[in-house]
Write a protein that holds these residues in place. Sequence first.
Motif, mmCIF file in Angstrom:
data_model
loop_
_atom_site.group_PDB
_atom_site.id
_atom_site.type_symbol
_atom_site.label_atom_id
_atom_site.label_comp_id
_atom_site.label_asym_id
_atom_site.label_seq_id
_atom_site.Cartn_x
_atom_site.Cartn_y
_atom_site.Cartn_z
ATOM 1 N N LEU A 239 -5.599 20.921 5.455
ATOM 2 C CA LEU A 239 -4.803 20.642 4.268
ATOM 3 C C LEU A 239 -4.651 19.242 4.056
ATOM 4 O O LEU A 239 -4.319 18.763 3.001
ATOM 5 N N LEU A 240 -3.930 18.699 5.126
ATOM 6 C CA LEU A 240 -3.760 17.327 5.019
ATOM 7 C C LEU A 240 -4.696 16.246 4.674
ATOM 8 O O LEU A 240 -4.696 15.590 3.762
ATOM 9 N N ARG A 241 -5.963 16.725 5.026
ATOM 10 C CA ARG A 241 -7.192 15.802 4.655
ATOM 11 C C ARG A 241 -7.799 16.078 3.091
ATOM 12 O O ARG A 241 -8.058 15.183 2.669
ATOM 13 N N ASP A 242 -7.716 17.400 2.825
ATOM 14 C CA ASP A 242 -8.230 17.647 1.479
ATOM 15 C C ASP A 242 -7.188 17.721 0.277
ATOM 16 O O ASP A 242 -7.560 17.258 -0.726
ATOM 17 N N GLN A 243 -5.796 17.730 0.717
ATOM 18 C CA GLN A 243 -4.590 17.726 -0.068
ATOM 19 C C GLN A 243 -4.405 18.663 -1.335
ATOM 20 O O GLN A 243 -3.529 19.131 -1.547
ATOM 21 N N VAL A 244 -5.565 18.834 -2.007
ATOM 22 C CA VAL A 244 -5.838 19.720 -2.987
ATOM 23 C C VAL A 244 -6.938 20.576 -3.063
ATOM 24 O O VAL A 244 -7.863 20.140 -2.149
ATOM 25 N N CYS A 245 -7.288 21.784 -3.590
ATOM 26 C CA CYS A 245 -8.375 22.564 -3.506
ATOM 27 C C CYS A 245 -9.644 21.732 -3.772
ATOM 28 O O CYS A 245 -9.879 20.915 -4.829
ATOM 29 N N ARG A 246 -10.656 21.991 -2.989
ATOM 30 C CA ARG A 246 -11.958 21.186 -2.825
ATOM 31 C C ARG A 246 -13.004 21.383 -3.785
ATOM 32 O O ARG A 246 -13.652 20.787 -4.198
ATOM 33 N N THR B 133 0.666 -1.118 -0.008
ATOM 34 C CA THR B 133 -0.030 0.079 0.041
ATOM 35 C C THR B 133 0.690 1.196 -0.121
ATOM 36 O O THR B 133 1.856 1.598 0.934
ATOM 37 N N PRO B 134 0.776 2.047 -0.993
ATOM 38 C CA PRO B 134 1.557 3.276 -0.980
ATOM 39 C C PRO B 134 1.245 4.368 0.087
ATOM 40 O O PRO B 134 0.105 4.353 0.757
ATOM 41 N N ALA B 135 2.238 5.139 0.393
ATOM 42 C CA ALA B 135 1.900 6.271 1.286
ATOM 43 C C ALA B 135 1.636 7.532 0.798
ATOM 44 O O ALA B 135 1.551 7.426 -0.987
ATOM 45 N N TYR B 136 1.601 8.522 1.227
ATOM 46 C CA TYR B 136 0.943 9.763 0.652
ATOM 47 C C TYR B 136 1.723 10.950 0.990
ATOM 48 O O TYR B 136 1.515 11.093 2.117
ATOM 49 N N VAL B 137 2.374 11.741 0.031
ATOM 50 C CA VAL B 137 2.836 12.994 0.536
ATOM 51 C C VAL B 137 2.044 14.103 0.148
ATOM 52 O O VAL B 137 1.842 14.254 -1.062
ATOM 53 N N PRO B 138 1.458 15.102 0.832
ATOM 54 C CA PRO B 138 0.550 16.138 0.519
ATOM 55 C C PRO B 138 1.468 17.209 -0.359
ATOM 56 O O PRO B 138 2.619 17.450 -0.100
ATOM 57 N N GLY B 139 0.897 17.370 -1.729
ATOM 58 C CA GLY B 139 1.622 18.354 -2.586
ATOM 59 C C GLY B 139 2.466 17.386 -3.531
ATOM 60 O O GLY B 139 2.715 18.068 -4.601
ATOM 61 N N TYR B 140 2.326 16.260 -3.372
ATOM 62 C CA TYR B 140 2.945 15.459 -4.389
ATOM 63 C C TYR B 140 2.305 14.423 -4.672
ATOM 64 O O TYR B 140 1.790 14.376 -5.844
ATOM 65 N N GLY B 141 1.874 13.217 -3.915
ATOM 66 C CA GLY B 141 0.888 12.298 -4.156
ATOM 67 C C GLY B 141 1.454 11.017 -3.697
ATOM 68 O O GLY B 141 2.373 11.183 -2.890
ATOM 69 N N PRO C 81 -14.704 21.320 -7.132
ATOM 70 C CA PRO C 81 -14.755 20.320 -8.225
ATOM 71 C C PRO C 81 -14.006 20.367 -9.360
ATOM 72 O O PRO C 81 -14.138 21.536 -10.001
ATOM 73 N N TRP C 82 -13.190 19.437 -9.703
ATOM 74 C CA TRP C 82 -12.079 19.629 -11.025
ATOM 75 C C TRP C 82 -11.263 20.656 -10.936
ATOM 76 O O TRP C 82 -10.657 20.838 -12.011
ATOM 77 N N CYS C 83 -10.825 21.237 -9.731
ATOM 78 C CA CYS C 83 -9.761 22.458 -9.705
ATOM 79 C C CYS C 83 -8.391 21.670 -9.517
ATOM 80 O O CYS C 83 -7.508 21.503 -10.432
ATOM 81 N N GLY C 84 -8.313 20.869 -8.534
ATOM 82 C CA GLY C 84 -7.039 20.373 -8.125
ATOM 83 C C GLY C 84 -5.657 21.176 -7.846
ATOM 84 O O GLY C 84 -4.569 20.797 -7.985
ATOM 85 N N ALA C 85 -5.722 22.700 -7.620
ATOM 86 C CA ALA C 85 -4.934 23.365 -7.636
ATOM 87 C C ALA C 85 -4.271 23.226 -6.115
ATOM 88 O O ALA C 85 -4.900 22.545 -5.172
ATOM 89 N N PRO C 86 -3.084 23.611 -5.893
ATOM 90 C CA PRO C 86 -2.717 23.668 -4.449
ATOM 91 C C PRO C 86 -3.499 24.623 -3.623
ATOM 92 O O PRO C 86 -4.205 25.551 -3.974
ATOM 93 N N ILE C 87 -3.644 24.027 -2.206
ATOM 94 C CA ILE C 87 -4.303 24.834 -1.256
ATOM 95 C C ILE C 87 -3.528 25.870 -0.848
ATOM 96 O O ILE C 87 -2.553 25.865 -0.472
ATOM 97 N N ARG C 88 -4.280 27.185 -0.794
ATOM 98 C CA ARG C 88 -3.714 28.290 -0.371
ATOM 99 C C ARG C 88 -4.477 28.910 0.972
ATOM 100 O O ARG C 88 -4.000 29.783 1.665
ATOM 101 N N HIS C 89 -5.663 28.817 1.100
ATOM 102 C CA HIS C 89 -6.595 29.202 1.859
ATOM 103 C C HIS C 89 -7.406 28.224 2.462
ATOM 104 O O HIS C 89 -7.774 27.077 1.969
ATOM 105 N N THR C 90 -7.736 28.290 3.947
ATOM 106 C CA THR C 90 -8.607 27.279 4.570
ATOM 107 C C THR C 90 -9.748 28.152 4.761
ATOM 108 O O THR C 90 -9.919 29.242 5.436
ATOM 109 N N ASP C 91 -10.807 27.682 4.231
ATOM 110 C CA ASP C 91 -12.392 28.585 4.056
ATOM 111 C C ASP C 91 -13.352 27.893 4.770
ATOM 112 O O ASP C 91 -13.414 26.599 5.007
#
Length: 450
Positions: free
Chosen positions: A335-342, A275-283, A344-354
């Motif tokens: 940030l660790l939970r969502d990993q990328v922008c929540r 089972t692979p691990a996961y690095v936030p911001g990489y995958g 739909p279909w965006c997938g950009a890096p997270i910059r704000h917690t909303d």
Amino acid sequence: MDDTLQHDTSTPAGVLDVAAVRAFHDRLDDLSSTDNPLEAVRALAELQNAISARQAHLVVAAHEHQQARDIPRGITARDTTREVGSQIGFARRCPGRRGTAFLNLAHTLVDDMPHTLAALAAGVITEWDATRIVREVAGLSRADRARVDAAIADQLGAVATGRLVTAARTEACRVDPDTIRARRVKAETERRVSLRPAPDAMAYLTAFLPVKDALACKAALDQAATDAAKSSDKPRGQVMADTLVERVTGRRPATGGTDLTVNLLMPLDSLTGNTPAYVPGYGPVPADLVREWFTTGDPTGPLIRRLFTHPGTGDIIGMESRARRYPGLLAMLILLRDQVCRTPWCGAPIRHTDHITRHTDGGPTSERNGQGLCARCNYVEEHPDHHVTGDGSHTRTQAGGFTAHSYPPTPPGMPPPTRSYLERTLMEITWHHSVRTNDEDDSEGDSGDE
């Protein structure tokens, strides 16, 4: 399709031949007068994707036709493929190497990945989505490609490209870790630096590095930008770029060590299984590489911080805060939970917690009411015609007459985060009880020492 195309006298009724396609192309300008331009944009986007799927079938047929001609003439399969790639390039008005790449994509989709091909034909994913997915199954057997295809079927058309690629890469690591390892070893021998021109007298300097080295470089530049924020008015990106130039050219070399940390979401199975691990911001990171990081060690590399989820679920433990803004640890958790922008279909890096429900409307500063967004999507949410409802486990976004749903990604080796309101409530009660118990134990220990 209009009546004149359906009843073309040169072809049977309803047949969509080349002439009918060209006639349809010539009539696309008629859509400019539509009452709902966004609906037309959606329809055209789906049509464009569906056309790519049909092209995949056609180029496979063209390849088979050329093979039937070349085999009796003693022409090798490699030469046939190269020639067909050039023919496709002429047909698509692109270089022959890109024609060959499309031919390889078409064969993989048509022969081995029916779910991905069906999603492309339905118009819900793009040719670029399909290309990125197919890259993740390169070298796998046909049966394993089919397994990856089936594993990501329910996400096709529902999540951003990055999420699809992550899901495909994770499943590929599970079904054939040996092939993934061999690909990684080969890729490490191809590490390099390249330069490409960019507009406005700028350039792209790209380093192709092993993931741990790349993460260490990025973390060092992030740290430099954070340190400079107190005394510089430059944006973070400019500080990072300037620091890169200064350190590479020797104008201002780094002095001393830098405390760098890489967060790693890792189930226990990464230490014993595939089972692979996961690095936030990489995958995803293959399990064998994770074991290598922890067994060999690297005193000059970044500190690897392992993070865990709630036992039995895919949820990272939640926290609460009375603050108006999300504090550091809670923002990091989201940030660790969502990993990328929540969005739909965006997938950009997270910059704000909303706040999903705005703070001014009574929304709490909590894990449940928080979501990670890129800067653009956070600003868009301020528009009165843009509506987001739900909670951290499931949000619904309404924009332009469309409704889309978003869920946090599944951590490696864990089931999807629960969508049950009752379960999340019980988890938070358990969490707060544990926090209070620990605080009371700490208080008793402190009073005993005095």
